[in-house]
Design a protein around this motif. Sequence first.
Motif, PDB file in Angstrom:
ATOM      1  N   PRO A  28       0.827  -1.212   0.000  1.00 24.58           N
ATOM      2  CA  PRO A  28       0.000   0.000   0.000  1.00 24.58           C
ATOM      3  C   PRO A  28       0.854   1.252   0.000  1.00 24.58           C
ATOM      4  O   PRO A  28       1.890   1.315   0.669  1.00 24.58           O
ATOM      5  CB  PRO A  28      -0.786  -0.121   1.306  1.00 24.58           C
ATOM      6  N   VAL A  55      -8.285  -0.546  -0.157  1.00 28.01           N
ATOM      7  CA  VAL A  55      -8.449  -1.922   0.327  1.00 28.01           C
ATOM      8  C   VAL A  55      -8.623  -1.874   1.844  1.00 28.01           C
ATOM      9  O   VAL A  55      -7.762  -1.337   2.543  1.00 28.01           O
ATOM     10  CB  VAL A  55      -7.222  -2.797  -0.024  1.00 28.01           C
ATOM     11  N   CYS A  72      -3.045  -0.879  -4.715  1.00 28.76           N
ATOM     12  CA  CYS A  72      -3.485  -0.532  -3.363  1.00 28.76           C
ATOM     13  C   CYS A  72      -2.886   0.829  -3.002  1.00 28.76           C
ATOM     14  O   CYS A  72      -1.802   0.908  -2.413  1.00 28.76           O
ATOM     15  CB  CYS A  72      -3.052  -1.596  -2.358  1.00 28.76           C
ATOM     16  N   SER A 390     -10.998  -2.367  -3.556  1.00 31.25           N
ATOM     17  CA  SER A 390     -10.376  -3.713  -3.651  1.00 31.25           C
ATOM     18  C   SER A 390     -10.387  -4.214  -5.087  1.00 31.25           C
ATOM     19  O   SER A 390     -10.866  -5.318  -5.372  1.00 31.25           O
ATOM     20  CB  SER A 390     -11.119  -4.711  -2.733  1.00 31.25           C
TER      21      SER A 390
END
Length: 398
Positions: A28, A55, A72, A390
């Motif tokens: 991320p 996410v 992400c 997501s």
Amino acid sequence: MRPLDALAKVCGDVRPGEPAEGVLGVEPALVAAPKNVTEAADVMRVAAENGLAVVPRGAETRLDWGEPPERCDLLIDTHRLDELVEHTAGDLVAKAEAGLPMEEFAERLAERGQRLALDVPLPGSTVGGTIATSAAGPLRTLYGTPRNLVIGLTVVRADGQVARSGGKVVKNVAGYDLGRLFCGSYGTLGLIVDATFRLHPTPEATAYVTCAVDGPEDTHDAVQTVLHSPVAPSAVEYISPGTVAVFLEGVPDGVTTRARQIAELLGEKAEISDTAPEGWGLYPDGTTLIDIGAPPPSLRDVITTLGPDAAATWSASGHGHVGLPAELGPNEVADVLGRLRDVLKRHRGHAVVRYAPQEVRDEIDLWGPVPALTLMRRVKDQFDPDHRLSPGRFVGGI
């Protein structure tokens, strides 16, 4: 304004992501941990304004389920959303935030002699993660899955708008479909902030009746004998290798009587115990976990296909899990999965791989055939038109 700075203005816990926080290897860029629904909505709004892929993350117990996200940009950590918002014991209803651990939720409810009738196969699971993956265990035979027990849901949509469904009482059916839609959605439709559940009283007494079984026919006969008896169990579970276990609950005298009746039906191999048998309510061991579902009579064919010593569990509701060991190579896993899907197809069932090593993932289709995929894509388009929630985590790249 940079996304990090914009997020820091609306949320008190924002930072760059770290490699160790990767979702199936996808690191991320940013991590935000909102503390309430207002912060969660603001975070989602800023994410929308900046086109960030989001996410959600709970306790990471099932973060390796599904496919890796396509990207992400923002990981939303729900650990600060950990309050038991309300427990109306008189109505058998409780509202809990998404980040509350299921064990802590159970302890709080038990103080008032009540419970959420869901098993927790993975310790540390959160309320939100349990709903997002629709996770359940043996008790699903009588009580169902999260979609049967959630009566209200608060979610934040992709654009940052807060949506609420259901209500505080079991009889309120307004918005039920929204709650059910989010159960098993893998974070692809919105961010779950809190959920309201229907509860059940904690039973005064419980008992387990276990019976050793030998082969597919013996297992099938034992399960069907229990299911067609006048004794109503709360759960009937096959646990490999070779055990059928029946869970009973209620008042002490009634449980004792019913346990004896079940033991008599199952024969001389049956045993009555106050404690659960080994493996009860847990996922079978293995580096690959396959979720299987079909009508109860299919159990005989499943055991025939896998062999009686394969790591597997099966609830009489028609749902189970198979664990495959690390020694099996990708082609061998693909072969087992193919044979399982062939036999389950005859029963209109399914086999979905929940997690597996990357080399296995590269050789298989995690989801298998999904007849409703077109409809699911339309739902995704309605809830997340930019496909930022997501992305790619769910079936068909949803």
